[in-house]
Design a protein around this motif. Structure first.
Motif, PDB file in Angstrom:
ATOM      1  N   LEU A  31      11.058  -5.211   5.154  1.00 26.24           N
ATOM      2  CA  LEU A  31      10.266  -4.383   3.580  1.00 26.24           C
ATOM      3  C   LEU A  31       9.821  -5.282   2.407  1.00 26.24           C
ATOM      4  O   LEU A  31       8.255  -4.502   1.870  1.00 26.24           O
ATOM      5  N   ILE A  32      10.055  -6.371   1.784  1.00 25.68           N
ATOM      6  CA  ILE A  32       9.077  -7.127   1.085  1.00 25.68           C
ATOM      7  C   ILE A  32       7.885  -7.321   1.839  1.00 25.68           C
ATOM      8  O   ILE A  32       6.701  -6.787   1.269  1.00 25.68           O
ATOM      9  N   SER A  33       7.809  -7.716   3.285  1.00 30.99           N
ATOM     10  CA  SER A  33       5.928  -7.740   4.033  1.00 30.99           C
ATOM     11  C   SER A  33       5.553  -6.829   4.275  1.00 30.99           C
ATOM     12  O   SER A  33       4.121  -7.272   3.781  1.00 30.99           O
ATOM     13  N   VAL A  34       6.368  -5.573   4.123  1.00 29.99           N
ATOM     14  CA  VAL A  34       5.102  -4.887   4.754  1.00 29.99           C
ATOM     15  C   VAL A  34       5.184  -3.858   3.432  1.00 29.99           C
ATOM     16  O   VAL A  34       3.758  -3.973   3.080  1.00 29.99           O
ATOM     17  N   VAL A  35       5.689  -3.188   2.438  1.00 27.77           N
ATOM     18  CA  VAL A  35       5.888  -2.045   1.932  1.00 27.77           C
ATOM     19  C   VAL A  35       5.579  -3.262   0.654  1.00 27.77           C
ATOM     20  O   VAL A  35       4.380  -2.645  -0.583  1.00 27.77           O
ATOM     21  N   ALA A  36       6.134  -4.575   0.405  1.00 27.77           N
ATOM     22  CA  ALA A  36       5.679  -5.187  -1.342  1.00 27.77           C
ATOM     23  C   ALA A  36       4.390  -6.128  -1.005  1.00 27.77           C
ATOM     24  O   ALA A  36       3.090  -6.257  -2.046  1.00 27.77           O
TER      25      ALA A  36
ATOM     26  N   ARG B  44       1.383  -2.963  -1.248  1.00 25.95           N
ATOM     27  CA  ARG B  44       1.781  -3.233  -2.639  1.00 25.95           C
ATOM     28  C   ARG B  44       2.523  -2.544  -3.589  1.00 25.95           C
ATOM     29  O   ARG B  44       1.517  -1.729  -4.400  1.00 25.95           O
ATOM     30  N   ALA B  45       2.600  -1.194  -2.684  1.00 18.06           N
ATOM     31  CA  ALA B  45       3.864  -0.361  -2.905  1.00 18.06           C
ATOM     32  C   ALA B  45       4.856  -0.990  -3.863  1.00 18.06           C
ATOM     33  O   ALA B  45       4.646   0.042  -5.198  1.00 18.06           O
ATOM     34  N   LEU B  46       5.733  -1.464  -4.252  1.00 14.61           N
ATOM     35  CA  LEU B  46       6.489  -1.877  -4.952  1.00 14.61           C
ATOM     36  C   LEU B  46       6.290  -3.191  -5.508  1.00 14.61           C
ATOM     37  O   LEU B  46       5.993  -3.953  -4.346  1.00 14.61           O
TER      38      LEU B  46
END
Length: 307
Positions: free
Chosen positions: A153-158, A162-164
């Protein structure tokens, strides 16, 4: 009344045994906390300095005497002082409790919401493609350790989208990624139990009678089947919430979430025994209270349990 008193007595006995195990395991762990404190302070430990510090910390007393002193302090709400900064342990933990409760509460809402949604959808349309995909994805995610899910989740979303934010508690959306990571771990357990309960309830005579009288499938499931399956779901939700409270350590560390779990990990690294003892005991207490509350809710939802 008798059942309630018996449950209280059993809870107190469990907590007493846990206090003994917690104190013994932390006190008999390899290494000397006095030496660790001196080295961390930039002082080369000698026999004299270690002996003096052990006396200040009370580590030179017999083990049983130290346990009784610690237990009496716990009963007064005094867990001692941190070896690292000499601050009261109770104050340090209480300052971190709101963040952990916020994380565990949000994760519980995610777990319960997804489990109920997928279970009801599967009960209404068990052979639908979206029901099958949701079940497979949920079980697959539950089979992966939470820290792997968190890293993805950190690799993909954050990082990628750069969504969260990647962690911390500095923005309103910071709780989303750690809560999703923690909530997905409990969704599969609750989903399996709720699906099995709904399938068993669907074969009961009163549900078949409701269908025969012309009730829609949605109303039958939402009003009759889901209510009948509530006791098992409440018990499962209590177990899941207890698991989330205990499993928050990994997620809090991964996302730098300023909760009690992160404090415990730091204390373990620093051999800060009073904080570790308080964390283990309070986590056990929270688990017992959550399971007891779930049992009480089941007795309210199902009159057969009260009888």
């Amino acid at each position: 009344m008798t059942r309630a008193l018996r449950r209280v007595a059993e809870t107190l006995l469990v907590l007493l045994v846990l206090s003994v195990l917690t104190f013994l395991l932390t006190s008999l762990a390899p290494g000397d906390p006095a030496e660790e404190i001196l080295r961390r302070g930039g002082v080369q430990p000698t026999a004299e300095s270690v002996a003096v510090l052990r006396g200040e910390l009370g580590l030179d007393r017999p083990l049983f005497s130290r346990y009784l002193r610690w237990l009496l302090g716990v009963l007064r709400g005094d867990f001692g002082r941190s070896y690292a900064d000499r601050a009261p342990v109770a104050a340090e933990i209480l300052s971190r409790v709101p963040a952990t409760l916020r994380l565990a509460g949000t994760a519980s809402l995610i777990a319960v919401g997804l489990a109920v949604l997928v279970s009801v959808r599967a009960a209404l349309r068990p052979r639908a493609l979206d029901s099958r995909i949701a079940r497979v994805v949920t079980v697959a995610v539950a089979a992966v350790p939470p820290y792997i899910v968190g890293i993805l989740l950190i690799s993909v979303v954050a990082v990628g989208m750069r969504a969260l934010p990647t962690g911390g508690d500095g923005s309103p959306g910071a709780v989303i990624l750690p809560a999703v990571t923690l909530g997905l771990a409990g969704t599969a357990t609750l989903l399996r139990l709720l699906r099995a309960d709904l399938a068993a309830v669907a074969r009961l005579p009163f549900v078949k009678l409701a269908v025969a009288k012309g009730l829609s499938a949605r109303r039958t499931v939402m009003v009759h089947a889901l209510r009948a399956a509530a006791p098992g779901a409440i018990t499962a939700a209590g177990v899941v919430l207890a698991e989330l409270l205990a499993g928050a350590v990994i997620v809090e560390t991964l996302f730098a979430w300023p909760g009690v779990g992160q404090l415990a990990v730091t204390a373990i690294r620093q051999r800060d025994i009073p904080i570790v003892q308080a964390y283990v005991l309070l986590t056990a207490l929270a688990t017992v209270l959550v399971l007891t509350l779930a049992d009480l809710c089941v007795s309210v939802a199902d009159p057969r349990v009260r009888r």
